[in-house]
Design an enzyme around this catalytic site. Structure first.
Site, PDB file in Angstrom:
ATOM      1  CE  LYS A  90      -9.599 -33.814  -6.547  1.00  0.00           C
ATOM      2  NZ  LYS A  90      -9.447 -35.266  -6.608  1.00  0.00           N
TER       3      LYS A  90
HETATM    4  N1  PPE Z   1     -12.324 -40.168  -4.867  1.00  0.00           N
HETATM    5  C1  PPE Z   1     -11.044 -39.762  -5.077  1.00  0.00           C
HETATM    6  C2  PPE Z   1      -9.978 -40.280  -4.184  1.00  0.00           C
HETATM    7  C3  PPE Z   1     -10.760 -38.874  -6.122  1.00  0.00           C
HETATM    8  O1  PPE Z   1      -9.515 -38.476  -6.324  1.00  0.00           O
HETATM    9  C4  PPE Z   1     -11.802 -38.422  -6.963  1.00  0.00           C
HETATM   10  C5  PPE Z   1     -11.519 -37.478  -8.088  1.00  0.00           C
HETATM   11  C6  PPE Z   1     -13.116 -38.870  -6.696  1.00  0.00           C
HETATM   12  C7  PPE Z   1     -13.322 -39.728  -5.637  1.00  0.00           C
HETATM   13  C8  PPE Z   1     -14.286 -38.390  -7.503  1.00  0.00           C
HETATM   14  O2  PPE Z   1     -14.564 -37.024  -7.230  1.00  0.00           O
HETATM   15  P1  PPE Z   1     -15.234 -36.058  -8.292  1.00  0.00           P
HETATM   16  O3  PPE Z   1     -14.238 -35.809  -9.366  1.00  0.00           O
HETATM   17  O4  PPE Z   1     -15.599 -34.844  -7.540  1.00  0.00           O
HETATM   18  O5  PPE Z   1     -16.440 -36.784  -8.808  1.00  0.00           O
HETATM   19  N2  PPE Z   1     -10.268 -37.635  -8.723  1.00  0.00           N
HETATM   20  C9  PPE Z   1      -9.769 -36.586  -9.564  1.00  0.00           C
HETATM   21  C10 PPE Z   1      -8.281 -36.684  -9.803  1.00  0.00           C
HETATM   22  C11 PPE Z   1      -7.809 -37.928 -10.448  1.00  0.00           C
HETATM   23  C12 PPE Z   1      -6.324 -37.862 -10.748  1.00  0.00           C
HETATM   24  O6  PPE Z   1      -5.781 -38.907 -11.154  1.00  0.00           O
HETATM   25  O7  PPE Z   1      -5.706 -36.792 -10.638  1.00  0.00           O
HETATM   26  C13 PPE Z   1     -10.576 -36.457 -10.846  1.00  0.00           C
HETATM   27  O8  PPE Z   1     -11.339 -37.349 -11.188  1.00  0.00           O
HETATM   28  O9  PPE Z   1     -10.444 -35.435 -11.501  1.00  0.00           O
END
Ligand code: PPE
Length: 309
Positions: A160
């Site tokens: 990330k």
């Molecule tokens: N894919 C991506 C590309 C992504 O950024 C997130 C989280 C997820 C999947 C889901 O991951 P998880 O939160 O572990 O279930 N995106 C984060 C950031 C968004 C933003 O705009 O900044 C979030 O949901 O916090």
């Protein structure tokens, strides 16, 4: 969320400072080359007090995101976990969106980051519903993005990392320019990937399908993982499998998962109605269990909650 409303304290390299004093130099490496790693974690107000969802797992992913880029975060796992807890306490919050961020700061220009110091902050802010207030019950309208996600061995999707989100921004802006809430990306092989900041689940004939954790260019989301566990608990079958684009159009239900998005139903894709065009019964069942765990209405058997106070 309007950052100008934010006041209070920020955890900055181990100390608490005022929100508005958390500044960096414009020649910081992260600004020029996208050199940063971050997490998004929710702390919920529950009947038993403020509780952070899957804190330890987020911290592990944070440290590993940096490791993929040969970067050591200069704080231990325990110190990062504590920073997330302490910054909530310091600001006296009942709930929050927690944003740990590590970035390469100011030293010298050039692609080589190794001389630039690794700085770490943990910010807390109010972040409401990611895709709009009614999204969780009504669902959202999305499109398939014309932008692909990164091919394997280009930008690592298991990390990330800040720079990766330039791709997410293309997906998000294109969708919004056409009045959609979000875009769904396709990977370099033509299979369904994820949203710009969410994973995706597709339900057909009572079975859930989601792109595999490895090999589908997705972030291994912790909400995704939580949903898979909840489905096991509820005796719902989940298949981690490649998903062709057209399966989306003929699905019974589809939803996004993410820390910010939580469980958001998708009611249409490319102006094609998905299922009944509203949150479907299986989505609702999983969503209900997700919030029951957070609200301490059912036992937190997977130990996902860390209580702050
Ligand atoms: N894919 C991506 C590309 C992504 O950024 C997130 C989280 C997820 C999947 C889901 O991951 P998880 O939160 O572990 O279930 N995106 C984060 C950031 C968004 C933003 O705009 O900044 C979030 O949901 O916090």
């Amino acid at each position: 969320m309007d950052p100008r409303d934010e006041k209070g304290k920020m955890w900055y390299n181990g100390k608490f400072i005022d929100w508005w004093d958390a500044k960096i130099h414009v020649m910081s490496h992260a600004l020029h080359y996208g050199t940063s790693f971050f997490e998004g974690i929710r702390c919920y107000e529950t009947p038993k007090g403020a509780a952070i969802f899957r804190l330890q797992d987020h911290t592990k992913r944070f440290i590993n995101s940096a490791k993929i880029y040969r970067t050591e975060i200069p704080f231990s796992e325990e110190e990062i976990n504590n920073a997330c807890i302490e910054v909530i306490k310091e600001n006296n919050l009942k709930s929050a969106y927690i944003r740990p961020l590590a970035f390469r700061g100011y030293h010298s220009l050039g692609v080589d980051p190794t001389k630039c110091p690794v700085e770490v902050i943990v910010a807390v802010l109010n972040w409401g519903k990611y895709l709009g207030e009614e999204a969780l019950s009504q669902g959202v309208d999305v499109r398939i993005s014309s932008w692909n996600r990164m091919r394997a061995n280009t930008m690592p999707t298991l990390a990330k990392a800040g720079g990766t989100y330039m791709n997410s921004q293309l997906i998000k802006m294109e969708a919004m320019a056409d009045n959609y809430s979000e875009g769904i990306s396709i990977d370099a092989n033509g299979f369904v990937c994820e949203g710009s900041g969410e994973n995706i689940f597709v339900i057909r004939d009572g079975v859930l399908h989601t792109p595999p954790q490895y090999g589908a260019s997705i972030l291994p989301g912790l909400t995704r993982d939580s949903v898979i566990h909840i489905c096991n608990d509820l005796d719902l079958e989940v298949k981690e499998t490649l998903i062709p684009r057209e399966l989306l159009y003929i699905a019974d239900e589809i939803f996004f998962t993410g820390t910010a998005a939580e469980l958001t139903p998708i009611r249409s894709i490319d102006h094609m109605t998905i299922g009944a065009g509203k949150r479907g019964p299986i989505t609702e069942k999983i969503q209900k269990r997700f919030f029951e765990i957070i609200d301490s209405k059912v036992k937190d058997k997977h130990n996902w909650l860390t209580f702050v106070y």
